[in-house]
Design an enzyme around this catalytic site. Structure first.
Site, short mmCIF file in Angstrom:
data_model
loop_
_atom_site.label_atom_id
_atom_site.label_comp_id
_atom_site.label_asym_id
_atom_site.label_seq_id
_atom_site.Cartn_x
_atom_site.Cartn_y
_atom_site.Cartn_z
N GLU A 293 -7.91 -6.21 -0.51
CA GLU A 293 -7.71 -5.05 -1.70
C GLU A 293 -7.52 -3.64 -0.93
O GLU A 293 -8.32 -3.19 -0.14
CB GLU A 293 -8.81 -4.91 -2.73
CG GLU A 293 -9.01 -6.28 -3.54
CD GLU A 293 -7.91 -7.02 -4.18
OE1 GLU A 293 -7.05 -6.11 -4.61
OE2 GLU A 293 -7.68 -8.11 -4.26
N CYS A 327 -9.92 4.07 -5.20
CA CYS A 327 -8.57 3.62 -4.76
C CYS A 327 -7.70 3.47 -6.08
O CYS A 327 -6.45 3.55 -6.21
CB CYS A 327 -8.65 2.07 -4.47
SG CYS A 327 -10.08 1.37 -5.40
P1 NAD Z 1 -9.64 2.22 6.33
O1 NAD Z 1 -8.49 1.27 6.17
O2 NAD Z 1 -9.62 3.38 7.05
O3 NAD Z 1 -10.97 1.65 6.80
C1 NAD Z 1 -11.32 0.13 5.82
C2 NAD Z 1 -11.98 -0.43 7.12
O4 NAD Z 1 -11.21 -1.12 7.93
C3 NAD Z 1 -13.09 0.07 7.81
O5 NAD Z 1 -14.27 -0.58 8.08
C4 NAD Z 1 -12.55 0.53 9.12
O6 NAD Z 1 -13.38 0.49 10.07
C5 NAD Z 1 -11.72 -0.70 9.37
N1 NAD Z 1 -10.73 -0.37 10.44
C6 NAD Z 1 -9.97 0.53 10.45
N2 NAD Z 1 -9.01 0.35 11.52
C7 NAD Z 1 -9.01 -0.91 11.68
C8 NAD Z 1 -8.14 -1.93 12.43
N3 NAD Z 1 -7.17 -1.36 13.28
N4 NAD Z 1 -8.62 -2.86 12.75
C9 NAD Z 1 -9.55 -3.53 11.94
N5 NAD Z 1 -10.29 -2.81 10.94
C10 NAD Z 1 -9.96 -1.51 10.93
O7 NAD Z 1 -10.04 2.80 4.71
P2 NAD Z 1 -11.05 3.54 4.16
O8 NAD Z 1 -10.67 5.03 4.59
O9 NAD Z 1 -12.27 3.12 4.57
O10 NAD Z 1 -11.00 3.16 2.67
C11 NAD Z 1 -9.71 3.92 2.13
C12 NAD Z 1 -8.69 2.98 1.70
O11 NAD Z 1 -9.27 1.87 1.05
C13 NAD Z 1 -7.74 3.49 0.65
O12 NAD Z 1 -6.45 3.05 1.14
C14 NAD Z 1 -8.06 2.82 -0.67
O13 NAD Z 1 -6.94 2.77 -1.54
C15 NAD Z 1 -8.47 1.53 0.04
N6 NAD Z 1 -9.37 1.05 -1.15
C16 NAD Z 1 -8.70 0.14 -1.84
C17 NAD Z 1 -9.68 -0.54 -2.90
C18 NAD Z 1 -9.11 -1.95 -3.75
O14 NAD Z 1 -9.80 -2.41 -4.50
N7 NAD Z 1 -7.66 -1.93 -3.81
C19 NAD Z 1 -10.83 -0.38 -2.97
C20 NAD Z 1 -11.52 0.77 -2.15
C21 NAD Z 1 -10.67 1.34 -1.29
#
Ligand code: NAD
Length: 542
Positions: A293, A327
């Protein structure tokens, strides 16, 4: 199955406490907040039965007071990640073979612990780690996580109950096996409930999990671990590692036993993960399940028959609650010219009534800080650009200050260009962009909404004309997985509005639904024949 067809307790949504001045719940959460804020927690990795302190630590600070340190967490090295995978695999058969009602009981107990003795703890930790005001913490960390656990147990039992027909002389049955291997859960900063649910939903279905929380959420992730432990989750079922996401992910995805990923976070990260999994496909023993998601650019469109005050409230709540870091937060808005003046005046008046952004400890603060400096700098850059661009104007907010906390004023950008950069790009903060359309262009504007962004997560239409509602529902059918009529596009409730979007917003496997849980099982059909044939000849051969 044990010795009975057990019925799980009927899931009900956890009632939201209101934390009114003078209430005991308010005092309790404030006391817990102060105790955490003035204390210092040391968060280990949780691998098998061990709590590992690697000595390589990172400090944890509240985003609303970033110089203040509330503890530290220990960062994993590659060997710890490998150890987490090994512990998953060592724990797998005992957990996978445990009767389902025992698994259900663990997670139902976790839900009750959150509803009771851990409620103040998980809310206070979320206020500190993620700068949520108490109401936002309550609806997320307490209520939504409780709902995920209770409803998923109910969905799990419904899945197990789903069985095929059996013709005369045979008995067909399906067992819903956990995946053969382990699941990798990667969770975002913005919802404590999502952080708990992604590993728990896979584990509930009998899987073992490596969980990597967001660096910005470790403080509240620790409370989730404490709860699962107290609920009796056996060691090794969920193994928790933090640190360099690239190293951790490369190590996990290189394992032949990797069987599925449960991700929530940004779109570009998920696309990279998908690519890596594809590149490693010859390594795996089984085709991994990929559930993600991801991002959103969620819309509100008002029809000329909408009620202006309702539209204004949908914008203010939909865009600014939790600093726009949901989100589902509204971040692009389309208003008909005939109503725009009244709606914009009302939005500006509401924003003027907010106090300046501040700490969630002061419960009169509606708006607190954004999550970290990277987010603050990105938002400040777009705000500055809007100040100079000719086709954009800031009509409310526009100030920011990171001297104490990462505070961004709720900001409204008015643009004359429906494809202006902030109408298209996910900013993930308290910034909403508004485009005013000519009333006669309603149908054209629906096409604009559909084609402006790569995302398709949430969206809302406000109107009183039934034909307009019907037209929008059809025209916008592919640009939101959660579509709201006469409401804001945020605030999905587990069991009522299963959540998720398509296009660049994710695989739309609807967190908090049976559909999601089905991704974590591999059904085995068992056909048993009671009188087994003894002659190969069919009658037609005679
Ligand atoms: P992010 O993508 O920065 O991080 C999410 C997770 O991925 C974290 O645990 C992070 O450490 C990890 N991560 C980051 N880079 C990575 C890599 N290169 N390889 C593997 N893992 C990696 O997101 P965030 O800032 O924590 O959250 C915000 C984002 O999440 C927004 O884009 C939001 O829209 C989305 N979101 C979506 C939903 C949904 O249900 N669609 C819900 C909540 C948040």
């Amino acid at each position: 199955m044990g010795k009975g067809f057990f019925h799980v307790p009927t899931a009900v949504n956890e009632p939201i406490k209101d934390y009114a001045p003078g209430s005991s719940e308010r005092e309790e959460v404030l006391e817990q907040y102060r105790s955490y804020f003035n204390g210092s927690v040391d968060v280990p990795l949780y691998i098998g039965s061990e709590e590992i302190k690697t000595g390589n630590t990172k400090p944890m600070s509240p985003p609303h007071d970033h110089k203040h340190i509330v503890g530290q967490y220990h960062v994993a090295e590659k060997a710890h990640v490998t150890k987490a995978i090994d512990n998953c695999l060592a724990s797998r058969s005992a957990w996978a073979d445990l009767t389902w009602e025992q698994r259900a009981a663990v997670f139902l107990k976790a839900a009750e612990l959150i509803a009771g003795p851990y409620r103040a703890k998980i809310n206070a930790a979320t206020m500190i780690a993620q700068s949520k005001n108490i109401y936002q913490a309550e609806i997320d960390a307490a209520c939504e996580l409780i709902d995920f656990l209770r409803f998923n147990v109910e969905y799990m039992s419904q899945i197990y109950d789903e069985q095929p027909e059996s013709a005369k002389g045979i008995w067909n049955r399906v067992e819903y096996r956990p995946l053969e291997g382990f699941i990798y859960a990667i969770t975002p900063f913005n919802f404590t409930a999502i952080a708990g649910n992604l590993p728990a939903s896979a584990a509930m279905m009998g899987n073992v999990v490596v969980w990597k929380p967001s660096d910005s959420q470790v403080f509240s992730a620790k409370v989730i671990v404490d709860i699962f432990k107290e609920a009796g989750l056996p060691d090794g079922v969920i193994n928790v590692v933090y640190g360099d996401p690239v190293m951790i992910t490369e190590t996990v995805l290189a394992s032949p036993d990797f069987a599925g990923i449960h991700f929530t976070g940004s779109t570009h990260v998920f696309k990279e993960l998908w690519k890596q999994i594809g590149n490693n496909i010859h390594t795996y023993k089984t085709y991994p399940k990929i559930v993600g998601e991801t991002g959103g650019k969620d819309f509100i469109i008002a029809h000329p028959t909408a009620k202006p005050q309702q539209v204004a409230t949908a914008i203010v709540r939909g865009s600014f609650e939790y600093q726009g870091q949901k989100c589902s937060a509204a971040s692009r808005v389309y208003l008909p010219k005939s109503l725009s003046k009244e709606i914009l005046e009302s939005v500006k008046k509401d924003i003027a009534s907010f106090k300046k952004p501040g700490s969630p400890e002061d419960m009169s603060n509606f708006i607190t800080a954004v999550i970290h400096e990277g987010s603050f700098d990105k938002l400040a850059k777009y705000i500055d650009q809007a100040k100079t661009d000719e086709n954009a104007e800031i009509i409310a907010g526009g100030n920011y200050d990171k001297s104490k906390g990462y505070f961004i004023e709720p900001t409204v950008i008015l643009t004359t260009d429906p494809k202006y950069t902030t109408m298209e790009t996910e900013l993930f903060g308290p910034v909403v962009t508004i485009y005013v359309y000519e009333d006669k262009d309603w149908s054209e504007t629906l096409k604009l909404v559909d084609t402006t962004s790569e995302y398709a997560l949430t969206g809302a239409i406000l109107a009183t004309d039934r034909y307009a509602i019907d037209e929008a529902t059809l025209a916008l059918q592919n640009c939101a997985g959660n579509f709201y009529i006469n409401d804001k596009p945020t605030g999905a409730v587990v069991g009522q509005q299963p959540f998720g979007g398509a296009r660049a917003s994710g695989t739309n496997d609807k967190a908090g639904s049976a559909q999601n849980l089905l991704r974590w099982v591999s059904p085995r059909l068992i056909k048993e024949t009671f009188v087994t044939p003894t002659d190969y000849r069919y009658p037609f051969l005679g």
